[in-house]
Design a protein around this motif. Structure first.
Motif, PDB file in Angstrom:
ATOM      1  N   GLY A  69       0.805  -1.212   0.000  1.00  0.00           N
ATOM      2  CA  GLY A  69       0.000   0.000   0.000  1.00  0.00           C
ATOM      3  C   GLY A  69       0.836   1.259   0.000  1.00  0.00           C
ATOM      4  N   ILE A  70       0.130   2.367  -0.064  1.00  0.00           N
ATOM      5  CA  ILE A  70       0.765   3.684   0.041  1.00  0.00           C
ATOM      6  C   ILE A  70       0.025   4.495   1.086  1.00  0.00           C
ATOM      7  CG2 ILE A  70       1.713   3.858  -2.296  1.00  0.00           C
ATOM      8  CD1 ILE A  70      -0.832   5.300  -3.163  1.00  0.00           C
ATOM      9  N   ASN A  71       0.735   5.432   1.648  1.00  0.00           N
ATOM     10  CA  ASN A  71       0.137   6.303   2.648  1.00  0.00           C
ATOM     11  C   ASN A  71      -0.075   7.683   2.029  1.00  0.00           C
ATOM     12  OD1 ASN A  71      -0.760   7.469   5.009  1.00  0.00           O
ATOM     13  ND2 ASN A  71       1.327   7.845   5.797  1.00  0.00           N
ATOM     14  N   ALA A  72      -1.346   8.056   1.866  1.00  0.00           N
ATOM     15  CA  ALA A  72      -1.645   9.387   1.319  1.00  0.00           C
ATOM     16  C   ALA A  72      -1.752  10.355   2.487  1.00  0.00           C
ATOM     17  CB  ALA A  72      -2.941   9.346   0.528  1.00  0.00           C
ATOM     18  N   LYS A  73      -0.671  11.129   2.674  1.00  0.00           N
ATOM     19  CA  LYS A  73      -0.598  12.037   3.834  1.00  0.00           C
ATOM     20  C   LYS A  73      -1.752  13.041   3.780  1.00  0.00           C
ATOM     21  CE  LYS A  73       2.407  12.274   6.420  1.00  0.00           C
ATOM     22  NZ  LYS A  73       2.555  11.482   7.689  1.00  0.00           N
ATOM     23  N   GLY A  74      -2.417  13.181   4.929  1.00  0.00           N
ATOM     24  CA  GLY A  74      -3.434  14.234   5.050  1.00  0.00           C
ATOM     25  C   GLY A  74      -4.720  13.984   4.298  1.00  0.00           C
ATOM     26  N   CYS A  75      -4.956  12.738   3.875  1.00  0.00           N
ATOM     27  CA  CYS A  75      -6.161  12.464   3.079  1.00  0.00           C
ATOM     28  C   CYS A  75      -7.229  11.715   3.872  1.00  0.00           C
ATOM     29  CB  CYS A  75      -5.817  11.671   1.832  1.00  0.00           C
ATOM     30  SG  CYS A  75      -4.790  12.597   0.687  1.00  0.00           S
ATOM     31  N   ALA A  76      -7.094  11.691   5.211  1.00  0.00           N
ATOM     32  CA  ALA A  76      -8.048  10.922   6.019  1.00  0.00           C
ATOM     33  C   ALA A  76      -9.475  11.404   5.802  1.00  0.00           C
ATOM     34  CB  ALA A  76      -7.676  11.010   7.502  1.00  0.00           C
ATOM     35  N   GLU A  77      -9.631  12.669   5.460  1.00  0.00           N
ATOM     36  CA  GLU A  77     -10.988  13.177   5.336  1.00  0.00           C
ATOM     37  C   GLU A  77     -11.552  13.070   3.919  1.00  0.00           C
ATOM     38  OE1 GLU A  77     -11.257  16.972   7.278  1.00  0.00           O
ATOM     39  OE2 GLU A  77     -10.846  16.054   9.227  1.00  0.00           O
ATOM     40  N   TYR A  78     -10.904  12.257   3.092  1.00  0.00           N
ATOM     41  CA  TYR A  78     -11.486  11.982   1.775  1.00  0.00           C
ATOM     42  C   TYR A  78     -12.933  11.509   1.965  1.00  0.00           C
ATOM     43  CZ  TYR A  78      -7.950  12.422  -1.888  1.00  0.00           C
ATOM     44  OH  TYR A  78      -7.090  12.900  -2.827  1.00  0.00           O
ATOM     45  N   THR A  79     -13.829  12.022   1.124  1.00  0.00           N
ATOM     46  CA  THR A  79     -15.233  11.619   1.233  1.00  0.00           C
ATOM     47  C   THR A  79     -15.424  10.225   0.642  1.00  0.00           C
ATOM     48  OG1 THR A  79     -15.712  12.504  -0.958  1.00  0.00           O
ATOM     49  CG2 THR A  79     -15.973  14.013   0.909  1.00  0.00           C
ATOM     50  N   ARG A  80     -16.585   9.677   0.948  1.00  0.00           N
ATOM     51  CA  ARG A  80     -16.962   8.393   0.365  1.00  0.00           C
ATOM     52  C   ARG A  80     -16.844   8.469  -1.165  1.00  0.00           C
ATOM     53  NH1 ARG A  80     -17.477   3.180   1.896  1.00  0.00           N
ATOM     54  NH2 ARG A  80     -17.616   2.370  -0.227  1.00  0.00           N
ATOM     55  N   LYS A  81     -17.300   9.580  -1.715  1.00  0.00           N
ATOM     56  CA  LYS A  81     -17.279   9.752  -3.171  1.00  0.00           C
ATOM     57  C   LYS A  81     -15.839   9.717  -3.710  1.00  0.00           C
ATOM     58  CE  LYS A  81     -18.877  13.000  -6.742  1.00  0.00           C
ATOM     59  NZ  LYS A  81     -17.782  13.950  -6.924  1.00  0.00           N
ATOM     60  N   GLN A  82     -14.963  10.405  -2.997  1.00  0.00           N
ATOM     61  CA  GLN A  82     -13.560  10.419  -3.427  1.00  0.00           C
ATOM     62  C   GLN A  82     -12.962   9.017  -3.366  1.00  0.00           C
ATOM     63  OE1 GLN A  82     -12.521  13.714  -0.714  1.00  0.00           O
ATOM     64  NE2 GLN A  82     -11.450  14.670  -2.446  1.00  0.00           N
ATOM     65  N   LEU A  83     -13.304   8.288  -2.304  1.00  0.00           N
ATOM     66  CA  LEU A  83     -12.777   6.931  -2.162  1.00  0.00           C
ATOM     67  C   LEU A  83     -13.335   6.021  -3.258  1.00  0.00           C
ATOM     68  CD1 LEU A  83     -12.907   6.768   1.716  1.00  0.00           C
ATOM     69  CD2 LEU A  83     -10.840   6.692   0.305  1.00  0.00           C
ATOM     70  N   ASP A  84     -14.603   6.224  -3.575  1.00  0.00           N
ATOM     71  CA  ASP A  84     -15.199   5.437  -4.662  1.00  0.00           C
ATOM     72  C   ASP A  84     -14.491   5.746  -5.996  1.00  0.00           C
ATOM     73  OD1 ASP A  84     -16.923   4.216  -2.959  1.00  0.00           O
ATOM     74  OD2 ASP A  84     -18.691   5.416  -3.515  1.00  0.00           O
ATOM     75  N   GLU A  85     -14.179   7.005  -6.184  1.00  0.00           N
ATOM     76  CA  GLU A  85     -13.450   7.376  -7.408  1.00  0.00           C
ATOM     77  C   GLU A  85     -12.119   6.622  -7.513  1.00  0.00           C
ATOM     78  OE1 GLU A  85     -14.986  12.032  -7.781  1.00  0.00           O
ATOM     79  OE2 GLU A  85     -12.876  11.607  -7.340  1.00  0.00           O
ATOM     80  N   LEU A  86     -11.438   6.540  -6.368  1.00  0.00           N
ATOM     81  CA  LEU A  86     -10.149   5.838  -6.374  1.00  0.00           C
ATOM     82  C   LEU A  86     -10.348   4.357  -6.682  1.00  0.00           C
ATOM     83  CD1 LEU A  86      -8.253   7.471  -3.373  1.00  0.00           C
ATOM     84  CD2 LEU A  86      -8.080   8.011  -5.808  1.00  0.00           C
TER      85      LEU A  86
END
Lengths: 581, 581
Positions: A317-334
């Motif tokens: 995996g990778i650690n995306a610094k400061g992205c803990a608050e990604y929305t559900r939508k953003q996570l779905d996009e990924l």
């Protein structure tokens, strides 16, 4: 000259001078009894002033000028009332006394401005008009400057530029050749070079010691992904050297280019083993403008009864610094991103390290918060971070995670075009397995030398033999690659054998090179840079097409001159060929 | 680096240094208990000394070295007892402490010396060995220097080097094209450029203003007379200029090359009208290293009942200064020379102006001494001179006399390779009659502009229309040529019409260029120099072959790599072509 000055050079210092300018009408506007015309050439823009009070006929003539008319004007340099300090000529204008139309112009099919309204197809059909636009012309001026600078640097180090032939011999190894039927030798063909590889090696056998060439090369490949059938290489070779010498000389070349063309001090170029690049970035050309290195979790995550991880060869995996608050939508996009056929993953696991210190993953069913803390520890993650994890066969999942890493880099703005992160990738494998042909191919080319300590593995573990091969990478793009060559006939013959050549095939295609090695071949090696790509990186462009004056489209066509085209029966007959389509 | 120094740099200043050299064994000789080996690289030759008293084993190893072995030696720089002041390293030698054979060598098929025993065929087959010889390598080093100098000069004048495409479109005008079948466009072909002519004109339409390129061009011609299927041009174009500007800029280029590469101040380049060149030298590329201009005698000799002269359109001759005492045998040789099929004359008349003041001709039967005095007056001949006279149709006899003049120049030693006589030949005809096709052809190419004052003659006397076209000639060789181009669609269409193109043909082949002229084409013109030829003149060579690294033979073959060659059925099938021989 039909002009006394260019359209970019007159300033307040020239007031009162009688001058003649030539160029293209950029635009014109009327203001009361005056008409102002901007005249443009490669060097700049100068404002022309026509006043009805001075000469009504002349002004009337000026009003009839259309965009892109080619004109010549005589006049006097005067001070402008309304100054434009953004351009060199912005404090003056020309009080015109004589106007000649050297050539009128039809209205261009798109605007000749920095931002144009012309689509790709139209711009390519009228490439000569597209080339009038500053951004496109500037790319070619940059290309010119870089070419001169490359030559200056290498000439200063006693390299000799030697022109190698364009009409050479077809060899099935590597990509597809373009071929040229020989009229004088019916039934026989020349091939256009994919690189001057064998010739530059022969020049080393000849004692040229240091060779370079900025040279057109040709590959008849399907033109996906920003490739061109003809492209330009900075091709180099040195004798009596070791790998370290090549790295130093050509690191110097690239640093020198950045310094003298872009005014950037690149610093020392870091080095990375191929194996590390694959392990930490899943790519042999990592974009090191940002970190986000791969973290392997296979041992950390196993045994939690989550079959996807338990059955995987690799969990990484990778650690995306400061992205803990990604929305559900953003996570779905990924997740959608990694599931695209171009990436081909089956899914994506995430784990938020929330700002309050809690941990929340998409696989909470299998992993307790304590278990997730171990993940965080492995990642070195902190509150506020987002861990993105993928699983599967090691080689495959690394490639997929590489795509995700680059996507995250884009989303986080970590891939700035004005930041340059160069990298040497070293110790490439000598061979790579080709599924289609069911045999090993040379990863670089058949003339690359194996590391002496690995030669014994050639029979038992060919895939593990490392080569004296290196690539230079900038911002995730391979800009050059090379190797220390084989200079011994026996070793070269052994290589051909391992690449599946019969003795006869090797002799027919490369007999001249192997024979040359018997007449006193020095140790040698070299490198070739993709010049189009290098210029595009300097220009901050994604595509090489706009650093090429007259590029071809994805079908290999030049739509401007409408080529390729049919030829006459007489031509075919003279060449002893027939078309069979 | 595998060496600390090259074989050309150690001198008496380096005494005592511990060094490592690499290179090729040039030769070795034994002298008492010593063996001396000359080690060679591109930079020079250094003497290695092996002494039995110091190390008998090492000396024994040295004695086993063959010519062209590649070796590495460590040792100390010591003073030589027997110095060779002809070479830079001639005062020192290396007392060798370690000798490694990097690669042994088979005995080369010819001597790697300035004067070799290898014939042409052998040297071409083993071109990589031929290139080890100083004279051949020096030609390529000269070529490199000239290319850098050309670029430096033109870059300094704001010229931009732009790479134009190699895969272009076949056009029947001019010489035969090499063509390249397109796999992606079955039944269609690219052509390799005979010159980047249309592209450089489009760059002018694009406003590039000043373009150049050192570029490979291709012609599928029968390879008589020192031609190569691929050759290199210095290709240049400028906008907003008149002919005078082109002459000045490129006279500057050539003068600059002579100055900076050969240290020769060329002076101003004389200019001559095409019509005068034909009248005075019978050639559009006169060798002006010597005078011996043609003298027309038609009126002087007519009416003496000598039918050969009476019936001739032109009687014309040259005065060979100081040749009155040529023997009968020498005069017969000259007659035989002009009667050779390559010259094709029917005979030669001579007239001796003897040292005693008497005159004696081969046509005394028809001409009294008084009559001959009139000849002498026309020639400006003096006692001791030999007048050589030919007669026939004007154009033909001028060509024949041109050959005789050059032959006399050779015999009299007037064509020294180290003397350089440049010349501009101006105002070429626009069109020339082609017997074979029974129509006019463009003498330069179809884009050359006629002189405006001659356009009205296009219909009535096309052969008399002069073009804005110019050649640069050095020592009787055309090294460059160019013209002011047409930049107007109507005039270009008119030209195509006069060259026998139908409207459809003109549109199909050059529609893109004529359309470009409608979008604001500036006045422009240019020139192209034959770079191979220019280098050969600088190198004092008769052939361009030895200034090309890997040339082809007269059948267009590269005998080293054995190309062209057959290609596989799969390749042919993919390209949708069949061989029909």
């Amino acid at each position: 000259m039909l002009r006394t000055h260019t359209c970019g050079e007159l300033t307040i210092k020239d007031l009162g001078k009688e001058i003649t300018l030539t160029g293209w009408v950029q635009k014109s506007r009327d203001l009361g009894g005056m008409t102002f015309v901007d005249i443009r050439d490669r060097y700049g823009i100068t404002q022309l002033a026509f006043n009805s009070d001075d000469d009504a006929d002349l002004r009337a003539k000026a009003r009839e000028l259309g965009r892109e008319f080619v004109i010549s004007v005589k006049g006097t340099v005067i001070e402008r009332s309304s100054k434009n300090l953004k351009i060199a000529t912005g404090e003056i204008e020309i009080k015109v006394s004589k106007l000649d139309i050297l050539n009128p112009a039809k209205l261009p099919p798109f605007l000749i401005e920095d931002e144009t309204d012309g689509g790709d197809d139209l711009r390519m059909k009228y490439r000569y008009l597209d080339l009038r636009r500053n951004p496109v012309r500037n790319n070619l001026v940059l290309r010119h400057k870089m070419a001169q600078e490359v030559r200056r640097y290498l000439d200063g180090l006693d390299f000799i530029e030697v022109e190698t032939p364009v009409l050479i011999k077809s060899t099935p190894e590597g990509a597809r050749d373009f071929v040229v039927p020989s009229r004088m030798n019916p039934g026989e063909f020349y091939a256009l070079p994919q690189s001057p590889q064998t010739f530059k090696q022969l020049l080393m056998v000849s004692g040229f010691d240091r060779y370079f060439q900025i040279v057109k090369c040709f590959r008849d490949e399907d033109l996906r992904a920003d490739r061109q059938p003809e492209f330009t290489q900075i091709d180099c070779e040195m004798a009596f050297i070791e790998q370290e010498d090549i790295l130093n000389v050509f690191e110097g070349l690239i640093k020198n280019l950045f310094k003298n063309v872009k005014g950037i001090d690149l610093g020392e170029v870091p080095r990375m083993q191929y194996a590390d690049a694959m392990r930490l970035y899943g790519s042999d050309k990592p974009d090191t403008r940002f970190g986000m290195q791969f973290v392997e979790l296979t041992e950390v995550v196993k045994g939690a009864d989550f079959p996807v991880f338990d059955n995987a060869e690799l969990v990484v995996g990778i650690n995306a610094k400061g992205c803990a608050e990604y929305t559900r939508k953003q996570l779905d996009e990924l997740t959608d991103f990694v599931k695209r056929p171009q990436v081909g993953a089956t899914g994506l696991v995430y784990c938020r390290y929330n700002n309050d210190g809690s941990l929340k993953s998409s696989v909470d069913k299998f992993y307790s918060e304590d278990a997730l803390k171990k993940w965080a520890a492995a990642f070195g993650a902190e509150a506020g971070d987002l861990m993105l994890v993928m699983a599967g066969p090691a080689e495959k999942v690394r490639k997929q995670l590489n795509e995700l890493r680059l996507e995250m880099g884009n989303r986080l703005g970590l891939r700035d075009k004005n930041t340059f992160a160069p990298l040497w990738v070293l110790d490439f494998p000598l061979l790579e397995w080709d599924e289609e042909s069911g045999r090993y191919h040379a990863m670089h080319h058949p003339f690359t030398s194996p590391k002496p300590e690995d030669i014994s593995l050639l029979d038992s573990k060919p895939g593990e033999v490392r080569a004296n091969a290196y690539d230079m990478v900038i911002n995730g793009t391979e800009i050059g690659g090379g190797s220390i060559r084989i200079h011994d006939r026996e070793l070269q013959a052994l290589m051909f054998k391992h690449l599946g050549f019969s003795k006869e095939e090797a002799q027919k295609q490369f007999g001249f090179l192997m024979e040359a090695f018997e007449f006193g071949a020095p140790p040698h090696g070299g490198i070739a840079f993709g010049f189009d790509r290098l210029v595009s990186i300097f220009a901050g462009l994604d595509s090489i097409r706009d650093v090429i004056a007259f590029p071809k489209n994805n079908s290999g066509r030049d739509v401007m001159i409408d080529s390729p085209s049919t030829i006459s029966e007489e031509q075919l007959k003279e060449l002893s060929i027939k078309t069979s389509n």
